[in-house]
Motif scaffolding. Structure first.
Motif, PDB file in Angstrom:
ATOM      1  N   LEU A 195      -5.736  -9.824  -0.885  1.00 32.55           N
ATOM      2  CA  LEU A 195      -4.590 -10.353  -1.616  1.00 32.55           C
ATOM      3  C   LEU A 195      -4.305  -9.508  -2.850  1.00 32.55           C
ATOM      4  CD1 LEU A 195      -2.484 -12.632  -1.869  1.00 32.55           C
ATOM      5  CD2 LEU A 195      -4.173 -13.904  -3.232  1.00 32.55           C
ATOM      6  N   ALA A 196      -5.360  -9.103  -3.569  1.00 29.76           N
ATOM      7  CA  ALA A 196      -5.184  -8.265  -4.758  1.00 29.76           C
ATOM      8  C   ALA A 196      -4.572  -6.916  -4.386  1.00 29.76           C
ATOM      9  CB  ALA A 196      -6.528  -8.068  -5.459  1.00 29.76           C
TER      10      ALA A 196
ATOM     11  N   GLY B  32      -2.763  -6.223  -1.645  1.00 28.12           N
ATOM     12  CA  GLY B  32      -1.402  -6.428  -1.167  1.00 28.12           C
ATOM     13  C   GLY B  32      -0.417  -6.685  -2.293  1.00 28.12           C
ATOM     14  N   LEU B  33      -0.785  -7.572  -3.223  1.00 25.61           N
ATOM     15  CA  LEU B  33       0.124  -7.894  -4.322  1.00 25.61           C
ATOM     16  C   LEU B  33       0.319  -6.702  -5.260  1.00 25.61           C
ATOM     17  CD1 LEU B  33      -0.924 -11.550  -5.251  1.00 25.61           C
ATOM     18  CD2 LEU B  33       1.074 -10.782  -3.937  1.00 25.61           C
ATOM     19  N   SER B  34      -0.746  -5.937  -5.501  1.00 27.37           N
ATOM     20  CA  SER B  34      -0.641  -4.775  -6.390  1.00 27.37           C
ATOM     21  C   SER B  34       0.366  -3.760  -5.843  1.00 27.37           C
ATOM     22  CB  SER B  34      -2.014  -4.118  -6.564  1.00 27.37           C
ATOM     23  OG  SER B  34      -2.922  -4.981  -7.204  1.00 27.37           O
TER      24      SER B  34
ATOM     25  N   LEU C  94       2.576  -4.257  -3.361  1.00 24.65           N
ATOM     26  CA  LEU C  94       3.901  -4.840  -3.155  1.00 24.65           C
ATOM     27  C   LEU C  94       4.696  -4.807  -4.453  1.00 24.65           C
ATOM     28  CD1 LEU C  94       5.990  -6.346  -1.483  1.00 24.65           C
ATOM     29  CD2 LEU C  94       4.816  -8.493  -2.067  1.00 24.65           C
ATOM     30  N   ALA C  95       4.056  -5.214  -5.559  1.00 32.84           N
ATOM     31  CA  ALA C  95       4.733  -5.169  -6.850  1.00 32.84           C
ATOM     32  C   ALA C  95       5.104  -3.742  -7.225  1.00 32.84           C
ATOM     33  CB  ALA C  95       3.836  -5.788  -7.927  1.00 32.84           C
TER      34      ALA C  95
END
Length: 263
Positions: free
Chosen positions: A73-74, A76-78, A80-81
């Motif tokens: 999740l970390a 992916g979110l990093s 993606l942002a």
């Protein structure tokens, strides 16, 4: 459709997004980006099928199973942002609007802490236009921040796992103990690549079309997708290679020697 398949489709869509979302890119660049992503997706699928056929279905170790979702999740979110911000920066003007002001702040962070980012403003001949300078500094910096956050998440995952659990993980992946020479060579290579990417190396010399992704005088004046690709290449060099070398070192330290295991 199970959850893993859905996540796979979302990751693929996320990776394909820049090809059609950036402001400025040639048709050839958009098609090349799409083709490269699909090729890597094919390699990942084949590798996953091979691993599923040769390894146990369940992941080893309770800590790994507990913390792996948070790690993914970390990551992916990093990224993606970073991707969404980078796409926004291709449309923004420096200091104008929310994206423009965010890009200025991020560019300043990069110029202060990443030597190669500051060199985009001082070592380019002829100098970049303000628009091109804003674009390359902001995009490279935002992806480097994502790489740093991913590295921190990886280190935290490693720290949460015991030696015995890491041993189980390596054995689950059917990994053999790497030699001392391989570990030393990988650390040397990773260090040289990381330093070259951080400080610019020979990026600001005479351009060579075949090596455009590692020459600022080439990619900084290219289209948006070329800057994206160059930024991701820097992430691999600065964070990917050192983490890979560290993984080899840990496997060398944790896995038993094949000769002694056979005794």
């Amino acid at each position: 459709m199970n959850r893993r398949t859905l996540i796979g489709y979302l990751v693929l869509a996320f990776c394909l997004l820049p090809a059609w979302a950036v402001k400025s890119a040639t048709t050839q660049s958009r098609i090349s980006w799409t083709g490269a992503i699909l090729f890597f997706a094919f390699i990942v699928i084949v590798g996953s099928l091979v691993r599923n056929a040769t390894s146990p279905e369940s992941l080893p170790g309770p800590d790994f199973r507990r913390y792996q979702p948070f790690f993914m999740l970390a990551v992916g979110l990093s990224f993606l942002a970073a991707e969404l911000l980078a796409i926004a920066f291709t449309y923004a003007e420096s200091g104008v609007g929310l994206a423009g002001r965010a890009g200025v702040v991020i560019s300043q962070i990069g110029s202060t802490h990443i030597p190669v980012v500051s060199k985009y403003a001082t070592a380019m001949e002829p100098p970049l236009s303000p628009t091109s300078l804003f674009r390359v500094q902001s995009i490279v910096t935002v992806f480097m921040i994502a790489g740093l956050l991913t590295s921190i998440a990886y280190i935290l995952l490693y720290w949460k796992m015991s030696v015995s659990e890491r041993l189980q993980l390596y054995q689950w992946g059917r990994q053999k103990r790497p030699s001392n020479a391989l570990v030393f060579g990988s650390f040397t290579f990773a260090l040289l690549m990381a330093l070259a990417a951080i400080f610019g190396g020979s990026e600001f010399g005479e351009p060579t079309p075949k090596f455009c992704l590692v020459q600022a005088v080439c990619y900084a004046r290219g289209d948006d997708l070329l800057v994206f690709a160059a930024a991701l290449a820097k992430v691999v060099a600065v964070f990917g290679f050192p983490l890979g070398a560290f993984a080899l070192y840990d496997a060398n330290r944790v896995l038993p020697d094949s000769n002694s295991a056979n005794l």
